[in-house]
Scaffold this motif. Structure first.
Motif, short mmCIF file in Angstrom:
data_model
loop_
_atom_site.label_atom_id
_atom_site.label_comp_id
_atom_site.label_asym_id
_atom_site.label_seq_id
_atom_site.Cartn_x
_atom_site.Cartn_y
_atom_site.Cartn_z
N ARG A 1 0.86 -1.18 0.00
CA ARG A 1 0.00 0.00 0.00
C ARG A 1 0.89 1.23 0.00
N ILE A 2 0.50 2.23 -0.74
CA ILE A 2 1.27 3.48 -0.79
C ILE A 2 0.64 4.43 0.21
N MET A 3 1.42 4.82 1.21
CA MET A 3 0.89 5.67 2.26
C MET A 3 1.56 7.04 2.20
N VAL A 4 0.73 8.08 2.19
CA VAL A 4 1.28 9.44 2.25
C VAL A 4 0.60 10.13 3.42
N GLY A 5 1.43 10.57 4.40
CA GLY A 5 0.87 11.24 5.58
C GLY A 5 -0.18 10.39 6.27
N GLY A 6 0.05 9.07 6.30
CA GLY A 6 -0.87 8.20 7.01
C GLY A 6 -2.11 7.80 6.20
N LYS A 7 -2.24 8.33 5.00
CA LYS A 7 -3.41 8.01 4.17
C LYS A 7 -2.99 7.10 3.03
N GLN A 8 -3.82 6.12 2.72
CA GLN A 8 -3.50 5.29 1.56
C GLN A 8 -3.91 6.02 0.28
N VAL A 9 -2.98 6.12 -0.67
CA VAL A 9 -3.29 6.77 -1.94
C VAL A 9 -3.25 5.79 -3.11
N GLY A 10 -2.89 4.54 -2.80
CA GLY A 10 -2.85 3.58 -3.89
C GLY A 10 -2.23 2.29 -3.44
N VAL B 1 4.12 -9.54 -14.15
CA VAL B 1 3.49 -8.28 -14.54
C VAL B 1 3.27 -7.47 -13.27
N LEU B 2 3.81 -6.25 -13.29
CA LEU B 2 3.72 -5.40 -12.09
C LEU B 2 2.79 -4.25 -12.39
N ALA B 3 1.94 -3.94 -11.45
CA ALA B 3 0.96 -2.90 -11.73
C ALA B 3 0.71 -2.06 -10.49
N PHE C 1 0.12 -1.31 -5.09
CA PHE C 1 0.80 -1.87 -6.25
C PHE C 1 1.34 -3.23 -5.90
N GLY C 2 1.75 -3.97 -6.91
CA GLY C 2 2.30 -5.29 -6.65
C GLY C 2 2.50 -6.06 -7.93
N GLU C 3 2.85 -7.30 -7.72
CA GLU C 3 2.99 -8.19 -8.86
C GLU C 3 1.67 -8.90 -9.04
N LEU C 4 1.20 -9.04 -10.28
CA LEU C 4 -0.08 -9.69 -10.51
C LEU C 4 -0.06 -11.10 -9.93
#
Ligand SMILES: [Zn+2]
Lengths: 845, 356
Positions: free
Chosen positions: A695-704, A727-729, A706-709
């Motif tokens: 999970r992409i966290m910015v300032g404690g909030k999830q914004v997206g 495949v990475l997305a 990503f991972g391998e399919l």
């Protein structure tokens, strides 16, 4: 709309060439999409600003000839020999034209037949081949007879598709006259926009040409007069004048159904309408000539339906479920918005769209009742669309035909029918006109013209320009009062009418004659467009990271998108935004996922590329609670797959990209957006490998995330067998991300004192996350530790199971002095002790 | 030895030195030569050492002569040294030379989609003319896509823009649809601006980029989803002459300073007067070619904003006027780059995208 030059010229003397007329019409809003030359000389290339096609007839080789005798062929029943004179000499010409057979063996004809004669070397269309294939006449022998010339069909000359027989000329002309002088023509293919309904006729086009060139319109001569007397052959009831403002009937008796004159048939064909018989042709001819569509009924059929009573025409809306068989033989289900022309026995035709089969004119028809009506254009448009019945009549009615044309149309057609069929026109017209339109009276001033167009035109000149279009104008000072002529419905009342009038002034004045002037108005308050700036920043960062931008269709299907949900995962049951009138199933749903679109793009390209690095910024469409406008949420999707570098003839890193390639791209992106407090956490996502997802966290909030399919997801796509890479997305919620981007960011000074560089290798528990260790080191090192970089990670038997070794390169630096060895040693000690205490780390020697 | 003998000898030393130097082919040999001819025990040096044995007059002349020989040999040495160095460098360079025709190392390059590139160019040109970017939603109501733009319900002008409707329950005359043009943004933008000062709304000068949708079969020239950019300028003194200048300026920026433009009458429900905007075909110079037909290329539609549209946006048509235009970035790109099929844009075949 197809308009033959010769027909237009019947109404206006413009003195213009084909090229000039095409240009004039195009500039005045009636775009000429093509000109077909029929016999006239081809315009020089570059002189006509539209597509030119067709055939010029050689003046020497294609001429008028007279056939004196039609003789049988000695050894072919289906061929005849014509003895003809071409103005210089006599020839015997071989032909198979069936319309000459009736003259076969009759000896010399009392009246010679005038025909189009083509000599050796003439270029014509090949009548026997489909389409338009040119051929040149050469000397040949057909069934033993020399044949180097021919008598021509309309198809061979390019006049129409007609190739059943040869063309007969019915005009006064001498043998030997170049055919181009007699029959040469050009047909303009004109695109008429909805507001140009008044121009959907030869008179309408001629009026515009006249206005633009300052020439007066010649009227059809003699002027159209209604039949004298009082009509008593029918009565009319109109149920709703809004739908049917006017209805006119005329009657002609004792008609003899037969073909129309050659000229008429040829004109209709050039205008794209099939010639049928003298009655139907008259209705079509008048429609093309002055713009009023007409409908002819067999009067005796209507009398029969009225059981001897008076014919009573009723116009009304269809009742629900009412059915009518139209003259194309189709039984049509009607709805309550369809307007019908009926009599007391029932429906006769769909108003303004198509007639019914029962009352249509046949070869046996003796008396013709002729309808000229005005209909509501919006209603006709709806009906023509609903019944899928585009016709020449509905083309005009759905754009608006002025009710003032009804009686003119009927009178003119009766006149022509009488001439062509020998019928007698009955006295008078039945004319029901419950709702005459009010012709708008508009006032404009020279100031209005200046304010709208930017040019000063004197009032008298404005008045003159408008009167060329038949507006009745009155001048008072700077004001011009213009009464709309009774052939147009496109001028409205009020300020809209003013603008419409100004357009007419501009058109006749000539758009070309209006100069250019850059805007002098003040600029509006200037605003930043922060969202756009951020979109562009994201694009630039990703392009700099070596990614290709893609832009996908917004369409998808639930099946395509659900490939991202492996079996057993929770399905995406959010309702799709769905097209009500899709062209294809693949174009029915608006996407939920940009990532799905980009993975599809990768899948399609995997066949051609060993390295895929793609991204897209775009909307997804989500229905809210209420049906209505969906939410449009912006997402960023990134897909990486395949070789890390592109292979060349030198060594390259062609290993498959992995999770950390994508993470690197994301780190660069988030760093480039100056986002503070970014971190990544192990996460779960149905599309991704459970152990390779973050999970992409910015300032404690999830914004997206990503991972391998997930392997089960990856296998649902059609990758080429050779494409084995993971495949990475990534899917980033742009709407969540952008508000976290700081407006400004701060730089640090470039260091002036030398740094102290050191390596630190430790052994820790496998479970200790790398991010934690780096955070501890940074915290402990404080301000003097300016950089911490992991440069090695390994596991081995030597360091023990469940352990890993991490090696960091540390940079110590002070902004204001050279660090002393003692200081660095102390800091290093502190860091090691902290790692030992908190993580049980051991220093590796 | 007599003075004369010494002088003769010095001359032969010079000759011998130069002769030997001419045979030196590398730096090692050169050092040996230097030791032999200029070193401490070299004959010239010997002459210097023996100078004391001559009378004062002779000493001066011999000294001078010996010095001349020494200087000459030293000069020759330096010259030879630099010659040899140059030769060595040249040899080294010669041995390092590459086959420069071998391909370069492939670079991993990112690229913007051609449509984005086109839009950026347009934003920049329009930006310099004071037009700011305004974007709005792609799924719209009939009201904003048609009615407020002077397309009444059932109006034949709607046939010019076949429409995709969205399933959204019974909404009467205001169905939900995919916008058929970016023009609904004109109303949104005017209404927003007018709301800031309803009695004296501020001027508007915007471009509206974005996707639009038409319900039609696709082919090489027609797409159901296509990109559009519209412009709108509203103010107290905007005129048709301004419209002509703005679009002609644009054409000159995009297609070259000398490109000719023309405006011909047309019809759009939301403009009055309306015009089509053509440029002289830059492929054939206006002579006519398969792309243009008759020498002109249609670039877009434009006109003065219809009074009803101004009013619907909150602007009094008796006090304000405006112009609007619409262009197809894809069409411009197709013309400029010889793209033969509009469907290439959203198909995203890398063999197409990588050409930009
Ligand atoms: Zn061209």
């Amino acid at each position: 709309m197809l308009a033959p030059l010769s027909w237009i010229r019947e109404f206006v003397d413009s003195g213009l060439t084909v090229a000039e007329i095409a240009h004039l019409l195009t500039m005045a809003g009636m775009e000429v999409e093509g000109v077909q030359i029929i016999g006239l000389p081809m315009p020089e290339p570059g002189t006509v600003d539209t597509k030119v096609s067709g055939l010029a007839w050689d003046r020497e080789k294609i001429v008028v000839a007279e056939i004196y005798e039609v003789m049988p062929h000695p050894n072919a029943d289906r061929l005849v020999l014509c003895r003809l004179y071409d103005g210089h000499e006599e020839h015997i010409v071989l032909t198979g034209a069936p319309n000459l057979f009736e003259y076969k063996g009759k000896g010399p004809l009392s009246e010679p037949l005038k025909v189009a004669y083509a000599k050796e070397g003439a270029t014509l269309y090949d009548g026997h081949q489909p389409g338009w294939v040119l051929t040149t006449l050469k000397k040949t022998k057909i069934r033993g007879v020399d044949s180097d010339s021919m008598v021509c069909s309309e198809k061979e000359l390019g006049i129409s598709e007609e190739h059943e027989g040869i063309l007969f000329l019915d005009m006064d002309c001498d043998p030997g006259t170049p055919l181009a002088d007699v029959l040469g023509d050009a047909v303009f293919d004109i695109k008429l926009l909805p507001s140009y309904a008044r121009c959907a006729s030869m008179v309408g086009l001629a009026r515009e040409i006249g206005a633009m060139t300052g020439n007066l319109l010649k009227r059809p001569a003699p002027p159209i007069m209604p039949p004298e007397g009082k009509a008593d052959f029918a009565k009319i009831s109109i149920n709703d004048p809004q739908l049917n403002p006017r209805f006119v009937l005329g009657l002609i008796r004792d008609v003899k159904i037969g073909p129309s004159p050659e000229l008429i048939r040829r004109r209709l064909k050039m205008a794209g309408i099939r010639a049928i018989n003298n009655i139907v042709d008259a209705t079509n001819y008048v429609m093309l000539e002055i713009g009023q569509p007409l409908h002819a009924f067999d009067y005796d059929v209507l009398r029969e339906r009225a059981h001897g009573g008076k014919v009573h025409i009723i116009t009304r809306s269809a009742s629900k479920g009412e059915v009518l068989t139209t003259l194309d033989g189709v039984e049509r289900k009607l709805d309550e918005t369809t307007v019908l022309v009926c009599d007391e026995a029932g429906a006769l035709s769909i108003a303004g769209v198509m007639g019914g089969g029962e009352s249509e004119v046949t070869d046996a028809t003796k008396s013709v009742l002729l309808e000229g009506a005005a209909w509501n254009m919006i209603n006709i448009r709806r009906t023509a669309k609903a019944q899928n019945l585009p016709s020449e009549a509905s083309y005009r009615f759905s754009r608006g035909v002025h009710p003032s044309m009804c009686d003119k149309g009927v009178s003119r057609a009766l006149e022509l029918m009488a001439e062509w069929s020998g019928g007698r026109v009955a006295a008078g017209l039945v004319d029901e006109y419950p709702l005459p339109p009010v012709s708008p009276l508009i006032e404009i001033t020279t100031h209005d013209v200046k304010r709208w167009l930017g040019i000063s035109i004197p009032a008298d000149e404005i008045a003159a320009l408008l009167s060329r279009l038949e507006f009745k104008v009155e001048l008072s000072g700077d004001a011009i009062r213009a009464l709309t002529p009774d052939h147009r419905l496109d001028i409205e009342e009020g300020v809209a009418g003013k603008a419409e009038l100004i357009e007419e002034v501009a058109r006749v004045y000539g758009y070309d004659n209006i100069p250019e002037a850059r805007m002098a108005d003040l600029l509006p308050p200037q605003k930043s467009n922060i969202e756009l700036e951020k979109d562009e920043r994201v694009r630039d960062l990703l392009v700099a990271a070596g990614l290709q931008e893609v832009i996908n269709y917004r369409w998808t299907t639930p099946e395509r998108e659900s490939r991202l949900n492996p079996p057993g995962a929770e399905p995406d049951d959010r309702p799709y935004v769905k097209i009500a009138n899709p062209l294809a199933y693949e174009k029915t749903f608006l996407r939920h996922s940009v990532m799905a679109s980009v993975i599809d793009t990768a899948e399609r390209n995997a066949r051609n590329r060993a390295r895929l690095a793609l991204f897209e910024i775009g909307p997804v469409f989500l229905h809210g609670e209420e049906p209505g406008l969906p939410e449009e949420k912006k997402h960023l999707a990134i897909v990486l797959a395949g070789q890390r570098e592109i292979s060349g003839w030198q060594a390259a890193d062609t290993a498959a990209m992995d999770f950390f390639d994508l993470k690197g791209v994301l780190e660069e992106l988030l760093n480039g957006l100056r986002l503070p407090d970014v971190h990544f956490e192990a996460g779960r996502h149905p599309a991704f490998h459970p152990g390779k997802c973050a999970r992409i966290m910015v300032g404690g909030k999830q914004v997206g995330s990503f991972g391998e399919l997930h392997p089960q997801v990856r296998s649902r796509y059609d990758w080429p067998a050779t494409f084995k890479a993971p495949v990475l997305a990534a899917d980033v919620d742009i709407d969540a991300l952008y508000p976290l981007i700081p407006a400004l960011f701060q730089t640090t000074d470039t260091p002036t004192f030398p740094p102290v560089l050191e390596d630190l290798a430790i052994v820790v528990d496998e479970k200790a996350p790398a991010a934690e260790i780096a955070k501890l080191i940074k915290q402990t090192g404080g301000k003097l530790l300016t950089d911490v970089r992991l440069f090695d990670l390994f596991r081995s038997e030597q360091i023990g199971a469940g352990k890993k070794s991490l090696a960091y390169s540390l940079t110590y630096q002070a902004p204001d002095r050279t660090l002393k060895d003692e200081e660095v040693k102390q800091l290093r000690g502190k860091i090691i002790r902290r790692l030992e205490q908190e993580l049980g780390a051991k220093l590796r020697s | 030895m007599s003075e004369l003998d010494v002088l003769k000898e010095l001359e032969s030393m010079r000759m011998a030195g130069l002769e030997a130097l001419a045979k030196v082919e590398n730096e090692d040999a050169l050092q040996a030569w230097r030791t032999a001819f200029l070193g401490r025990s070299a004959p010239v040096m010997q002459v210097f050492q023996k100078l004391g044995s001559y009378a004062a007059e002779e000493r001066k002349e011999i000294g001078q002569a010996a010095n001349e020989v020494k200087v000459a040999l030293e000069g020759a040495y330096a010259e030879r040294l630099s010659e040899l160095k140059e030769r060595a460098t040249a040899a080294a360079l010669a041995s390092e030379s590459l086959d420069v025709t071998l391909p370069g190392r492939p670079v991993v390059q990112g690229r913007l989609h051609p449509d984005t590139q086109m839009l950026r160019e347009l934003f920049s040109v329009f930006g310099e003319m004071g037009f700011q970017v305004y974007r709005s939603r792609e799924v719209e109501t009939d009201e904003f896509n048609f009615q407020l733009l002077n397309f009444p319900v059932g109006h034949p002008a709607r046939d010019m823009q076949d429409t995709y409707f969205i399933e959204a329950g019974e909404r009467g005359d205001n169905p939900i649809l995919l916008r058929t043009h970016t023009s609904p943004g004109q109303i949104h933008a005017m209404q927003e601006a007018a709301a800031t000062n309803p009695t004296n709304p501020p001027p508007v000068r915007i471009v509206l980029p974005g996707m639009a949708y038409r319900y039609e079969q696709t082919d090489a020239r027609h797409e159901t989803q296509f990109d559009q950019i519209e412009g709108l300028a509203v103010g107290p003194g905007i005129t048709f002459t301004n419209l002509k200048a703005t679009l002609s300026d644009l054409a000159r920026r995009l297609f070259g300073e000398n490109v000719r433009t023309r405006f011909r009458a047309s019809y759009f429900p939301f403009t009055e007067p309306s015009a089509e905007f053509d440029i002289e075909c830059f492929l054939c110079g206006g002579k006519g070619c398969p792309v243009c037909g008759g020498g002109w290329l249609e670039i877009g539609g434009c006109g003065m904003v219809h009074p009803n549209v101004l009013r619907n946006g909150g602007y009094d048509p008796e006090r304000y006027s405006g112009f609007a235009f619409g262009l197809g970035p894809q069409r411009i790109a197709m013309l400029r780059y010889g793209i033969n099929d509009i469907r290439y844009f959203w198909e995203n075949d890398l063999r197409f995208l990588e050409q930009f």
